[in-house]
Design a protein around this motif. Structure first.
Motif, PDB file in Angstrom:
ATOM      1  N   CYS A 117       0.828  -1.211   0.000  1.00 11.18           N
ATOM      2  CA  CYS A 117       0.000   0.000   0.000  1.00 11.18           C
ATOM      3  C   CYS A 117       0.862   1.261   0.000  1.00 11.18           C
ATOM      4  CB  CYS A 117      -0.930  -0.006   1.217  1.00 11.18           C
ATOM      5  SG  CYS A 117      -2.048   1.419   1.242  1.00 11.18           S
ATOM      6  N   ARG A 172      -0.689   4.308   0.194  1.00 10.97           N
ATOM      7  CA  ARG A 172      -1.585   5.318   0.789  1.00 10.97           C
ATOM      8  C   ARG A 172      -2.073   6.313  -0.260  1.00 10.97           C
ATOM      9  NH1 ARG A 172      -1.410   1.775   4.218  1.00 10.97           N
ATOM     10  NH2 ARG A 172      -0.370   1.976   6.206  1.00 10.97           N
ATOM     11  N   CYS A 214      -4.775   5.354  -2.290  1.00 14.16           N
ATOM     12  CA  CYS A 214      -5.828   4.420  -2.660  1.00 14.16           C
ATOM     13  C   CYS A 214      -6.899   5.076  -3.522  1.00 14.16           C
ATOM     14  CB  CYS A 214      -6.467   3.836  -1.400  1.00 14.16           C
ATOM     15  SG  CYS A 214      -5.274   3.070  -0.301  1.00 14.16           S
TER      16      CYS A 214
END
Length: 88
Positions: free
Chosen positions: A39, A41, A43
């Motif tokens: 991830c 961040r 998204c």
């Protein structure tokens, strides 16, 4: 660093830690391999339900917590391939 590169770095560090600990005279149980989430961040899902930040699809994101290390590495590899294809 790409998500696949980060996953391999974590795997390599863990493997090196296991190797150095196995060199001691004391018998130890193997350290579980931990694969970090790719991830970023950032998204945001595209029309195919693929995250534009990390390259994982929605099913892979949802199954991440239950996935074992080999499944996580496979997810990272597929996600990295998606990001490369998107950028070409």
């Amino acid at each position: 660093m790409s998500c696949l590169a980060r996953c391999w770095c974590v795997l390599l560090k863990s493997s090196l830690a296991q190797t150095s600990s196995s060199m001691s005279s004391e018998i130890r149980s193997p350290t579980p391999v931990r694969v970090e989430s790719p991830c970023q961040r950032r998204c945001c899902l595209d029309a195919d339900d693929t995250c534009v930040g990390c390259g994982r699809n929605l099913d892979e994101i949802l199954s991440w917590n239950e996935a074992d290390a080999s499944q996580r590495l496979a997810i990272c590899q597929r996600a990295s391939q998606r990001l490369i294809a998107r950028n070409n």
